[in-house]
Design a protein around this motif. Structure first.
Motif, PDB file in Angstrom:
ATOM      1  N   GLU A  90       2.686  16.113  10.336  1.00 20.63           N
ATOM      2  CA  GLU A  90       2.793  15.763  11.933  1.00 20.63           C
ATOM      3  C   GLU A  90       4.189  15.996  12.512  1.00 20.63           C
ATOM      4  N   TYR A  91       5.016  16.932  12.161  1.00 18.47           N
ATOM      5  CA  TYR A  91       6.159  17.317  12.723  1.00 18.47           C
ATOM      6  C   TYR A  91       6.755  18.642  11.866  1.00 18.47           C
ATOM      7  N   GLY A  92       5.877  19.158  11.108  1.00 20.84           N
ATOM      8  CA  GLY A  92       6.888  20.434  10.323  1.00 20.84           C
ATOM      9  C   GLY A  92       7.512  20.435   9.603  1.00 20.84           C
ATOM     10  N   SER A  93       7.829  19.309   9.438  1.00 22.53           N
ATOM     11  CA  SER A  93       9.388  18.898   8.535  1.00 22.53           C
ATOM     12  C   SER A  93       9.433  20.013   6.933  1.00 22.53           C
ATOM     13  N   ASP A  94      10.392  20.235   6.591  1.00 21.91           N
ATOM     14  CA  ASP A  94      10.558  20.908   5.743  1.00 21.91           C
ATOM     15  C   ASP A  94      11.394  20.411   4.567  1.00 21.91           C
ATOM     16  N   ARG A 131       6.263  10.204  -1.506  1.00 18.30           N
ATOM     17  CA  ARG A 131       6.115  11.503  -1.178  1.00 18.30           C
ATOM     18  C   ARG A 131       5.300  10.633  -0.385  1.00 18.30           C
ATOM     19  N   VAL A 132       4.425  10.348   0.198  1.00 19.76           N
ATOM     20  CA  VAL A 132       3.726   9.961   0.600  1.00 19.76           C
ATOM     21  C   VAL A 132       3.952  10.413   2.504  1.00 19.76           C
ATOM     22  N   THR A 133       5.061  10.008   2.441  1.00 22.64           N
ATOM     23  CA  THR A 133       6.222   9.618   3.713  1.00 22.64           C
ATOM     24  C   THR A 133       6.439  11.330   3.926  1.00 22.64           C
ATOM     25  N   VAL A 134       7.167  11.976   3.177  1.00 22.74           N
ATOM     26  CA  VAL A 134       7.491  12.869   3.118  1.00 22.74           C
ATOM     27  C   VAL A 134       6.398  13.995   3.899  1.00 22.74           C
ATOM     28  N   GLU A 135       5.603  13.725   3.040  1.00 19.01           N
ATOM     29  CA  GLU A 135       4.070  15.106   3.257  1.00 19.01           C
ATOM     30  C   GLU A 135       3.360  14.625   4.991  1.00 19.01           C
ATOM     31  N   LYS A 136       3.342  12.930   5.029  1.00 15.11           N
ATOM     32  CA  LYS A 136       2.963  12.675   6.162  1.00 15.11           C
ATOM     33  C   LYS A 136       3.833  13.435   7.295  1.00 15.11           C
ATOM     34  N   MET A 137       5.297  13.559   7.170  1.00 16.77           N
ATOM     35  CA  MET A 137       6.362  13.941   7.754  1.00 16.77           C
ATOM     36  C   MET A 137       6.040  16.038   8.303  1.00 16.77           C
ATOM     37  N   THR A 138       6.316  16.248   7.216  1.00 13.58           N
ATOM     38  CA  THR A 138       5.910  17.509   6.927  1.00 13.58           C
ATOM     39  C   THR A 138       4.368  18.226   7.560  1.00 13.58           C
ATOM     40  N   THR A 185       0.723  -0.899  -0.406  1.00 15.33           N
ATOM     41  CA  THR A 185       0.124  -0.419   0.125  1.00 15.33           C
ATOM     42  C   THR A 185       0.660   1.435  -0.101  1.00 15.33           C
ATOM     43  N   THR A 186       0.246   2.143   0.688  1.00 13.92           N
ATOM     44  CA  THR A 186       0.887   3.384   0.238  1.00 13.92           C
ATOM     45  C   THR A 186       0.789   4.543   1.581  1.00 13.92           C
ATOM     46  N   ASN A 187       0.408   3.213   2.287  1.00 19.91           N
ATOM     47  CA  ASN A 187      -0.544   4.094   3.707  1.00 19.91           C
ATOM     48  C   ASN A 187       0.747   3.980   4.933  1.00 19.91           C
ATOM     49  N   VAL A 188       0.891   5.175   5.307  1.00 15.09           N
ATOM     50  CA  VAL A 188       1.974   5.320   6.228  1.00 15.09           C
ATOM     51  C   VAL A 188       1.578   5.677   7.498  1.00 15.09           C
ATOM     52  N   ARG A 189       2.050   5.177   8.613  1.00 13.25           N
ATOM     53  CA  ARG A 189       1.692   4.583  10.123  1.00 13.25           C
ATOM     54  C   ARG A 189       2.408   6.238  10.753  1.00 13.25           C
ATOM     55  N   VAL A 190       1.391   7.095  12.123  1.00 14.79           N
ATOM     56  CA  VAL A 190       2.624   7.344  12.611  1.00 14.79           C
ATOM     57  C   VAL A 190       2.483   6.720  14.110  1.00 14.79           C
ATOM     58  N   ILE A 191       4.448   6.402  14.479  1.00 14.80           N
ATOM     59  CA  ILE A 191       4.428   5.649  15.635  1.00 14.80           C
ATOM     60  C   ILE A 191       4.633   6.380  16.576  1.00 14.80           C
ATOM     61  N   THR A 192       4.090   5.572  17.680  1.00 16.41           N
ATOM     62  CA  THR A 192       4.408   6.607  19.092  1.00 16.41           C
ATOM     63  C   THR A 192       4.622   5.742  19.993  1.00 16.41           C
ATOM     64  N   VAL A 193       4.803   6.177  21.697  1.00 17.55           N
ATOM     65  CA  VAL A 193       5.080   5.077  22.344  1.00 17.55           C
ATOM     66  C   VAL A 193       5.079   4.148  23.015  1.00 17.55           C
TER      67      VAL A 193
END
Length: 287
Positions: free
Chosen positions: A173-177, A164-171, A92-100
């Motif tokens: 969730e975390y404000g990544s540039d 691209r999906v991963t980069v967009e998710k990081m942007t 898939t192109t599903n990207v999950r946010v991993i938490t503690v």
């Protein structure tokens, strides 16, 4: 270790060659915020066609062998297995946010998610883990926001541009540039080894700029095509806003190195699994 490389420059380096070897990218190491590695098939305890560093519980191996293999590769790279968080790869192109709360899922406790080919986190110590035997590992490190991502990109994930999906998710969730992100395309099948049918190419033609087609694939006399997943994912990184100077592309093909790396194509499916690992470093304990 005698690795056949595809280019004139060494992009992936070998660590701990005489004990439990793994591959790494100096560019990611130089960020100073992560530990990472990509396993080989050497240094483990599995046998026969799984020899020896099989990192899959679903390839017919003994569970105790797989757990020992994880212990060994974790010790070699520098992580504890209870901190592992597994993907659940279904192309898939599903990207999950991993938490503690996800710590240990897939290794010491069951996953409560499915259909996850990409993971991101900003939690130090959690070890993102994805699995391979020809598909493309994609590493992402943002040393500014202290965030990371690790995604599995087979041809379906590459068509869908999971990078691209991963980069967009990081942007999101975390404000990544994207300009701050360092990204690497890990060991996987090279173009010379990767023959695909026309139906696959039709999907690449639909999703990729025609100006890129000549660099992504070519047609052979038998009507099949040779597909360049490395070049495709590089173009996805650039499209996502990662700068070229922050991109490292593997020089190691899994299919060209079947004695060192598991390859689904080279083994005709009789193989174990390799794994990619990525974690944010934890702060040193104060004395």
């Amino acid at each position: 270790m005698n690795i056949k490389r595809t280019g004139g420059h060494v992009i992936c380096t070998v660590k701990n060659e005489t004990t439990v070897p793994f591959l790494s990218f100096p560019m990611l190491e130089d960020t100073g915020v992560t530990i990472h590695g990509f396993s080989t098939r050497l240094g483990g305890v599995s046998r026969d066609h799984l020899t020896s560093m099989n990192l899959s519980f679903s390839r017919g191996d003994k569970e105790e062998n797989v757990r020992e293999n994880f212990r060994r590769i974790g010790e070699s790279i520098g992580f504890s297995c209870e901190n592992l968080v597994f993907s659940d790869q279904t192309h898939t192109t599903n990207v999950r946010v991993i938490t503690v709360e996800d710590r240990g899922k897939g290794f010491v406790k069951q996953r409560d998610y499915s259909d996850i080919d990409g993971t991101i986190t900003n939690v130090p110590g959690l070890v993102l883990s994805t699995f391979y035997a020809d598909c493309v590992p994609l590493f992402f490190v943002d040393p500014v926001k202290k965030a990371i991502g690790l995604s599995h990109s087979g041809w379906k994930g590459t068509v869908g541009k999971i990078g691209r999906v991963t980069v967009e998710k990081m942007t999101a969730e975390y404000g990544s540039d994207p300009k701050d992100i360092f990204a690497a395309i890990g060991p996987s099948i090279c173009q010379d080894c990767y023959e695909v049918s026309e139906d696959v190419i039709l999907q690449f033609r639909e999703n990729y700029d025609p100006a890129l087609w000549d660099s992504l694939f070519y047609k052979k006399a038998n009507g099949k095509y040779q597909l360049n997943l490395w070049k495709a994912n590089e173009s996805v990184f650039l499209e996502a806003g990662i700068i070229k100077e922050h991109i490292s592309i593997t020089d190691i093909c899994t299919c060209c190195n079947p004695e060192i790396l598991y390859s689904h194509r080279a083994s005709q499916g009789k193989r174990g699994n390799l794994a990619a690992f990525l974690a944010l470093k934890t702060a040193p304990k104060q004395l």
